[in-house]
Design a protein around this motif. Sequence first.
Motif, PDB file in Angstrom:
ATOM      1  N   ASP A 189     -17.158  59.953  48.342  1.00 56.90           N
ATOM      2  CA  ASP A 189     -17.575  58.563  47.890  1.00 56.90           C
ATOM      3  C   ASP A 189     -16.087  58.108  47.505  1.00 56.90           C
ATOM      4  N   VAL A 190     -15.227  58.812  46.825  1.00 61.00           N
ATOM      5  CA  VAL A 190     -13.895  58.353  46.328  1.00 61.00           C
ATOM      6  C   VAL A 190     -13.078  58.130  47.678  1.00 61.00           C
ATOM      7  N   VAL A 191     -13.237  59.121  48.466  1.00 61.33           N
ATOM      8  CA  VAL A 191     -12.384  59.020  50.077  1.00 61.33           C
ATOM      9  C   VAL A 191     -12.784  57.642  50.589  1.00 61.33           C
ATOM     10  N   ARG A 192     -14.134  57.238  50.847  1.00 63.56           N
ATOM     11  CA  ARG A 192     -14.614  56.326  51.633  1.00 63.56           C
ATOM     12  C   ARG A 192     -14.242  54.868  50.745  1.00 63.56           C
ATOM     13  N   HIS A 222     -11.437  54.559  49.063  1.00 68.57           N
ATOM     14  CA  HIS A 222      -9.834  54.510  49.180  1.00 68.57           C
ATOM     15  C   HIS A 222      -9.703  53.843  50.615  1.00 68.57           C
ATOM     16  N   ARG A 223     -10.721  54.329  51.648  1.00 63.51           N
ATOM     17  CA  ARG A 223     -10.153  53.898  52.865  1.00 63.51           C
ATOM     18  C   ARG A 223     -10.734  52.395  53.011  1.00 63.51           C
ATOM     19  N   GLU A 224     -11.854  52.030  52.257  1.00 64.96           N
ATOM     20  CA  GLU A 224     -12.145  50.698  52.179  1.00 64.96           C
ATOM     21  C   GLU A 224     -11.035  49.627  51.465  1.00 64.96           C
ATOM     22  N   ALA A 225     -10.778  50.110  50.338  1.00 71.66           N
ATOM     23  CA  ALA A 225      -9.488  49.163  49.735  1.00 71.66           C
ATOM     24  C   ALA A 225      -8.435  49.195  50.552  1.00 71.66           C
ATOM     25  N   LEU A 226      -7.904  50.177  51.236  1.00 67.19           N
ATOM     26  CA  LEU A 226      -6.942  50.080  52.259  1.00 67.19           C
ATOM     27  C   LEU A 226      -7.250  48.826  53.445  1.00 67.19           C
ATOM     28  N   VAL A 227      -8.330  49.118  53.968  1.00 63.68           N
ATOM     29  CA  VAL A 227      -8.944  48.134  55.171  1.00 63.68           C
ATOM     30  C   VAL A 227      -8.962  46.805  54.494  1.00 63.68           C
ATOM     31  N   ARG A 228      -9.668  46.438  53.426  1.00 59.82           N
ATOM     32  CA  ARG A 228      -9.624  45.366  52.869  1.00 59.82           C
ATOM     33  C   ARG A 228      -8.464  44.729  52.335  1.00 59.82           C
ATOM     34  N   ALA A 229      -7.527  45.310  51.890  1.00 58.63           N
ATOM     35  CA  ALA A 229      -5.998  44.821  51.622  1.00 58.63           C
ATOM     36  C   ALA A 229      -5.454  44.466  53.055  1.00 58.63           C
ATOM     37  N   ALA A 279      -3.756  47.833  47.467  1.00 61.20           N
ATOM     38  CA  ALA A 279      -5.151  48.833  47.380  1.00 61.20           C
ATOM     39  C   ALA A 279      -4.928  49.444  46.285  1.00 61.20           C
ATOM     40  N   GLY A 280      -3.872  49.492  45.496  1.00 60.79           N
ATOM     41  CA  GLY A 280      -3.679  50.373  44.407  1.00 60.79           C
ATOM     42  C   GLY A 280      -3.973  52.070  44.555  1.00 60.79           C
ATOM     43  N   LEU A 281      -3.091  52.286  45.675  1.00 60.14           N
ATOM     44  CA  LEU A 281      -3.088  53.450  46.184  1.00 60.14           C
ATOM     45  C   LEU A 281      -1.633  53.815  46.447  1.00 60.14           C
ATOM     46  N   THR A 282      -1.477  54.967  46.460  1.00 61.08           N
ATOM     47  CA  THR A 282       0.027  55.584  46.890  1.00 61.08           C
ATOM     48  C   THR A 282       0.327  55.516  48.413  1.00 61.08           C
TER      49      THR A 282
END
Length: 193
Positions: free
Chosen positions: A6-9, A11-18, A40-43
């Motif tokens: 769920d967290v992986v999904r 993170h991917r959605e956050a990258l795509v949205r950004a 996206a708040g990721l590294t």
Amino acid sequence: MRVSQDVVRQHREALVRAAAGMLRERGVEATGVVDVCRAAGLTHGAFYRHFETKEALVLEACESAFDWSIADIAGADAQATEAADRIAQYLSAAHRDAPENGCPVAALAVDAARGGQPLSGVLATGMRRYIDKFSSLIRNPGRAAKEAQRERAMVALAAMVGGLILARATISADPELSDQILDAVRKGIDANS
């Protein structure tokens, strides 16, 4: 530490949205992987767990932008909104001034033309979906067959996209001209409906 699916999904959605927002605002060349990750708040390292290349992210983000925009048109259709209402929304100052939330065609058509396949394919698929949805909004009782409605939708969408691009291109130097372009295209499409 193991991360849940769920967290992986998420993170991917956050990258795509950004990326979808940045691509529409900045274009393909000016959108960097580091900026997308930061938004996206990721590294930066997290990016490569989800995508092999920037191009893979660009394609998925463009598809996502079309899904959102198509849903918006579909929602308008479900509410029995007239084509004129959709045209007015599209050719508005609010849409002009928020490319990151707007139409991916107006924002990325030049990138697709320069980049060729596969980005051009994503835009072509999205445009076909737009044309189908928009033609369903055109009310033309008893006069035109489905193909004529589809052609009218293509003409209207081409004018809308072109008008929006020109309005965005002139807003910094000549806001009055930018507003006039939006108004003239809106009236021109209405006159031909």
